[in-house]
Design an enzyme around this catalytic site. Structure first.
Site, PDB file in Angstrom:
ATOM      1  CG  ASP A  72      49.198  36.738  44.690  1.00  0.00           C
ATOM      2  OD1 ASP A  72      49.204  35.881  45.177  1.00  0.00           O
ATOM      3  OD2 ASP A  72      48.365  37.078  43.844  1.00  0.00           O
ATOM      4  CG  ASP A 141      39.287  41.245  37.004  1.00  0.00           C
ATOM      5  OD1 ASP A 141      39.891  40.237  37.393  1.00  0.00           O
ATOM      6  OD2 ASP A 141      39.537  42.531  37.836  1.00  0.00           O
ATOM      7  CG  HIS A 143      42.791  39.236  38.907  1.00  0.00           C
ATOM      8  ND1 HIS A 143      41.765  39.950  39.428  1.00  0.00           N
ATOM      9  CD2 HIS A 143      43.519  38.682  39.755  1.00  0.00           C
ATOM     10  CE1 HIS A 143      41.416  39.466  40.629  1.00  0.00           C
ATOM     11  NE2 HIS A 143      42.418  38.596  41.029  1.00  0.00           N
ATOM     12  CD  GLU A 148      43.758  43.852  39.989  1.00  0.00           C
ATOM     13  OE1 GLU A 148      42.918  42.950  39.091  1.00  0.00           O
ATOM     14  OE2 GLU A 148      43.400  44.241  40.989  1.00  0.00           O
TER      15      GLU A 148
HETATM   16  C1  GLP Z   1      43.305  37.114  44.388  1.00  0.00           C
HETATM   17  C2  GLP Z   1      44.706  36.519  44.322  1.00  0.00           C
HETATM   18  C3  GLP Z   1      44.438  35.694  42.808  1.00  0.00           C
HETATM   19  C4  GLP Z   1      43.414  34.653  43.021  1.00  0.00           C
HETATM   20  C5  GLP Z   1      42.194  35.530  42.925  1.00  0.00           C
HETATM   21  C6  GLP Z   1      40.644  34.706  43.029  1.00  0.00           C
HETATM   22  O1  GLP Z   1      43.161  38.348  43.670  1.00  0.00           O
HETATM   23  N1  GLP Z   1      45.709  37.505  44.015  1.00  0.00           N
HETATM   24  O2  GLP Z   1      45.597  34.975  43.010  1.00  0.00           O
HETATM   25  O3  GLP Z   1      43.374  33.835  41.737  1.00  0.00           O
HETATM   26  O4  GLP Z   1      41.999  36.407  44.051  1.00  0.00           O
HETATM   27  O5  GLP Z   1      40.469  34.268  44.307  1.00  0.00           O
HETATM   28  P1  GLP Z   1      39.411  33.334  44.623  1.00  0.00           P
HETATM   29  O6  GLP Z   1      40.151  31.875  44.158  1.00  0.00           O
HETATM   30  O7  GLP Z   1      39.075  33.258  46.077  1.00  0.00           O
HETATM   31  O8  GLP Z   1      38.190  33.355  43.726  1.00  0.00           O
END
Ligand code: GLP
Length: 268
Positions: A72, A141, A143, A148
């Site tokens: 992404d 959540d 995702h 989402e």
């Molecule tokens: C963002 C990214 C996801 C990632 C998520 C969790 O929203 N788009 O790909 O998995 O954050 O992030 P973190 O690993 O910092 O908790």
């Protein structure tokens, strides 16, 4: 689904990096037959990237014949912005290994035609022969990438409006100011991730415990996009102890026992 429970974040990161090295080396990629890796950003994979760089420096792995696709990218941040996923990937990983910049694919969140950009990304993945190993993290959540809650479980790469929860969660990277967090992003779809030959999800910390329990014990639901993993033949979750705190004791023990019995290290 395999669930690998590691004592802490450090060991989780090492396990994931070892698994990636093992997968690349097993495939023995060449210029004509490269290994295709799907990659995430966020704090979860940072430890894995550090270990991968170390493995590269120790000559245990080369990324010369690896093609990457990132999950992404925010819409509207320049690639030089320290919170753009372009910047993250080059700064935390690509600049430190022998990957050919031509083999790096990250969506352009400033492309003049964003829909076209998403289609082009899907086409490139297909041209590369599909993703061999898609690595991801999850949001609190549930995702995955920027899919989402409410995302179609067969979705493809597209534009996604971020939920308030994600904007708040990600504001920690934007001086805790939600106004600085982009409200939309380009993301691979749940269906895009499920098309990979193998999926590896990294889950660490108590803040992910509610998402992890849904991923493993919950019913498949678009409200917890990570539950789509249950529909994949070849998926692994590697987590730390803290993330398992909501799992049923019996399930926790089951996965721990398999790990001990089968000695599931890096490979099957
Ligand atoms: C963002 C990214 C996801 C990632 C998520 C969790 O929203 N788009 O790909 O998995 O954050 O992030 P973190 O690993 O910092 O908790």
């Amino acid at each position: 689904m395999r669930v690998i429970i590691q004592p802490d974040y450090n060991e989780l990161s090492q396990w994931a990096a070892d698994y990636v090295v093992h997968s690349i080396n097993r495939a023995n990629p060449t210029a004509r037959d490269p290994f295709v890796l799907g990659l995430p950003t966020g704090s979860s994979p940072l430890g894995m990237y550090k270990c991968l760089i170390k493995h590269y420096q120790e000559k245990k792995v080369s990324f010369r014949h690896v093609i990457t696709f990132n999950m992404d990218e925010y819409i509207g941040l320049s690639p030089e912005h320290p919170q753009s996923y372009h910047y993250f990937m080059w700064h935390n990983f690509f600049d430190h290994v022998d990957i050919d910049p031509k083999n790096v694919n990250i969506m352009d969140g400033n492309a003049p035609d964003l829909v076209e950009e998403c289609m082009r990304f899907e086409e490139k993945m297909e041209e590369a022969g599909g993703v061999d190993l898609f690595i991801g993290g999850i949001g609190p959540d549930g995702h995955i990438a920027f899919n989402e809650p409410g995302s179609s479980l067969v979705s493809r790469t597209r534009i996604k409006q971020l939920t308030h929860d994600t904007i708040v969660a990600n504001s920690r990277f934007f001086e805790n100011d939600i106004r600085q967090v982009p409200e939309s992003a380009l993301t691979v779809g749940v269906g895009t991730i499920l098309d990979a030959k193998e999926i590896l999800i990294l889950v660490n910390g108590y803040s992910k415990a509610k998402a992890l329990v849904q991923a493993i014990e919950g019913a498949v639901s678009q409200m917890w996009p990570i539950t789509a993993l249950q529909l994949h033949k070849n998926s692994i979750i590697v987590c730390d102890e803290a993330a398992t705190l909501e799992l049923k004791v019996g399930n926790y023990k089951y996965f721990k026992e398999i790990q001990e019995r089968v000695g599931y290290q890096t490979g099957r």
